[in-house]
Write an enzyme that holds these catalytic residues in place. Structure first.
Site, PDB file in Angstrom:
ATOM      1  N   LYS A  93       0.830  -1.222   0.000  1.00 18.80           N
ATOM      2  CA  LYS A  93       0.000   0.000   0.000  1.00 18.80           C
ATOM      3  C   LYS A  93       0.855   1.259   0.000  1.00 18.80           C
ATOM      4  O   LYS A  93       0.758   2.103   0.900  1.00 18.80           O
ATOM      5  CB  LYS A  93      -0.974   0.028   1.178  1.00 18.80           C
TER       6      LYS A  93
HETATM    7  P1  5BU Z   1      -8.247 -11.422   6.792  1.00 22.89           P
HETATM    8  O1  5BU Z   1      -7.546 -12.218   7.832  1.00 22.89           O
HETATM    9  O2  5BU Z   1      -8.898 -12.303   5.709  1.00 22.89           O
HETATM   10  O3  5BU Z   1      -9.199 -10.422   7.360  1.00 22.89           O
HETATM   11  O4  5BU Z   1      -7.060 -10.623   6.088  1.00 22.89           O
HETATM   12  C1  5BU Z   1      -7.267  -9.690   5.071  1.00 22.89           C
HETATM   13  C2  5BU Z   1      -5.964  -9.237   4.493  1.00 22.89           C
HETATM   14  O5  5BU Z   1      -6.220  -8.330   3.423  1.00 22.89           O
HETATM   15  C3  5BU Z   1      -5.048  -8.503   5.454  1.00 22.89           C
HETATM   16  O6  5BU Z   1      -3.711  -8.810   5.097  1.00 22.89           O
HETATM   17  C4  5BU Z   1      -5.309  -7.044   5.169  1.00 22.89           C
HETATM   18  O7  5BU Z   1      -4.157  -6.233   5.374  1.00 22.89           O
HETATM   19  C5  5BU Z   1      -5.669  -7.043   3.705  1.00 22.89           C
HETATM   20  N1  5BU Z   1      -6.648  -6.025   3.311  1.00 22.89           N
HETATM   21  C6  5BU Z   1      -7.923  -5.960   3.823  1.00 22.89           C
HETATM   22  O8  5BU Z   1      -8.302  -6.760   4.673  1.00 22.89           O
HETATM   23  N2  5BU Z   1      -8.793  -5.012   3.374  1.00 22.89           N
HETATM   24  C7  5BU Z   1      -8.456  -4.101   2.440  1.00 22.89           C
HETATM   25  O9  5BU Z   1      -9.292  -3.284   2.040  1.00 22.89           O
HETATM   26  C8  5BU Z   1      -7.140  -4.168   1.936  1.00 22.89           C
HETATM   27  C9  5BU Z   1      -6.266  -5.133   2.377  1.00 22.89           C
HETATM   28 BR1  5BU Z   1      -6.623  -2.982   0.643  1.00 22.89          BR
END
Ligand code: 5BU
Length: 257
Positions: A93
Site C-alpha cells: 500500500k
Molecule cells: P483477513 O484475515 O482475511 O481479514 O485478512 C485480510 C488481508 O487483506 C489482510 O492482510 C489485510 O491487510 C488485507 N486487506 C484488507 O483486509 N482489506 C483491504 O481493504 C485491503 C487489504 Br486494501
C-alpha cells in the site's frame, strides 16, 4: 445472471504481460483464491506457501510483519512460487510521492521489486506515485494494483474516488493490472479485481474488518480474486480449508461463464 468472459479470454485485453500471465495461470490451475499469508515468521510462511501453493493463484504478503526477515527468505519464497505456479503480491500500500515510493520499492531492507510480482498503491498522492513505481517495476515485468476501495468499516473511500482511481489506472495500462476493490469498476475486461475481506460466512472482526462471502464478492460484485487470510489461517486444517475456499471461488466463477 450476466454471462462474463472467461479468465483466459480476458487475457487478450491486458496490456501488461504479468496480467496476462495471471489470467492464464488462474485458468490452468482452476483457482481464483489468493492466500493472505499474515504470519510473523519466515519458516511458517514458507511452510504455508509449500502446503497451500497448489490451491492458490496468488500469495499475498505483508513483508514488514516478519520478525526474522532475511534476503534468503525471499529467494526461498520465489522458488516456491515457481514450483507451485502462484504469483507473489506484497500488500505494501505505497502512498507517497513518486521519488519516495521508488526508493521504498527498490531499496531498504526488503528490495520488494526483486521478488514481488505484484504490489499495490493508493492513488491519493496523484499519478506521480504510479510513474515512480513503474520506473522500477516495468523493467522487471511487475504489475501494480491501485486501491479503489477497502473492506474496513466506515472507511473514507467514495464512489467518486473509485472512479478517479480507475481514470488514473487508464493512464498506465502497461503497468497497472487492476484494483483492490470490493467490486468490478469498469466494462473493460482487461482489469483484474482482487477483493479482501472474504470468509465463508459474512461477518466482521473486532477492529473494523468486514467480510463478504465468495459468492457475494465474485457473483454479486463481479470481482475476480478472493483474498482470504484468517478464514484459512485460523482453521485447524489449513489445507482442507483452502480447498473449500478454492472450490467456492471456482464454482462462483464457473456459474458466470
Ligand atoms: P483477513 O484475515 O482475511 O481479514 O485478512 C485480510 C488481508 O487483506 C489482510 O492482510 C489485510 O491487510 C488485507 N486487506 C484488507 O483486509 N482489506 C483491504 O481493504 C485491503 C487489504 Br486494501
Amino acid at each position: 445472471m450476466q454471462v462474463r468472459l472467461s479468465y483466459a479470454e480476458r487475457a487478450a485485453y491486458c496490456k501488461n504481460a504479468l496480467a496476462k500471465k495471471l489470467f492464464f495461470l488462474m485458468d490452468a490451475k482452476k483457482s481464483n483464491l489468493a492466500l493472505s499469508a499474515d504470519v510473523t515468521h519466515c519458516e511458517e510462511m514458507l511452510a504455508l506457501a509449500d502446503k497451500l501453493g497448489p490451491e492458490i493463484c496468488v500469495l499475498k504478503t505483508h513483508i514488514d510483519i516478519l520478525e526474522d526477515f532475511t534476503q534468503a527468505f525471499t529467494i526461498e519464497l520465489r522458488k516456491l512460487a515457481d514450483k507451485h505456479h502462484f504469483l507473489i503480491f506484497e500488500d505494501r500500500k505505497f502512498a507517497d510521492i513518486g521519488h519516495t515510493v521508488k526508493l521504498q520499492y527498490e531499496k531498504g531492507m526488503y528490495h520488494i521489486v526483486d521478488w514481488a510480482d505484484i504490489i499495490n498503491a493508493h492513488g491519493l498522492p496523484g499519478p506521480g506515485i504510479v510513474s515512480g513505481l513503474m520506473d522500477e517495476g516495468l523493467k522487471k515485468q511487475r504489475g501494480l494494483l491501485l486501491l479503489a476501495e477497502m473492506s474496513s468499516a466506515n472507511n473514507l473511500f467514495t464512489d467518486d474516488y473509485a472512479k478517479q482511481t480507475l481514470r488514473m489506472a487508464e493512464q498506465f495500462p502497461e503497468f497497472v493490472i487492476g484494483f483492490i476493490s470490493q467490486r468490478k469498476l469498469s466494462e473493460d475486461p482487461g482489469w483484474i479485481y482482487m477483493t479482501p475481506g472474504v470468509q465463508l460466512q459474512e461477518g466482521k472482526d473486532a477492529l473494523g474488518q468486514q467480510y463478504v462471502t465468495p459468492d457475494i464478492a465474485l457473483v454479486k460484485h463481479q470481482s475476480d480474486i478472493i483474498i482470504v487470510g484468517r478464514g484459512i489461517l485460523k482453521a485447524s486444517d489449513t489445507l482442507a480449508e483452502a480447498k473449500k475456499y478454492r472450490e467456492a471461488g471456482w464454482k462462483a466463477y464457473e456459474l458466470q461463464i
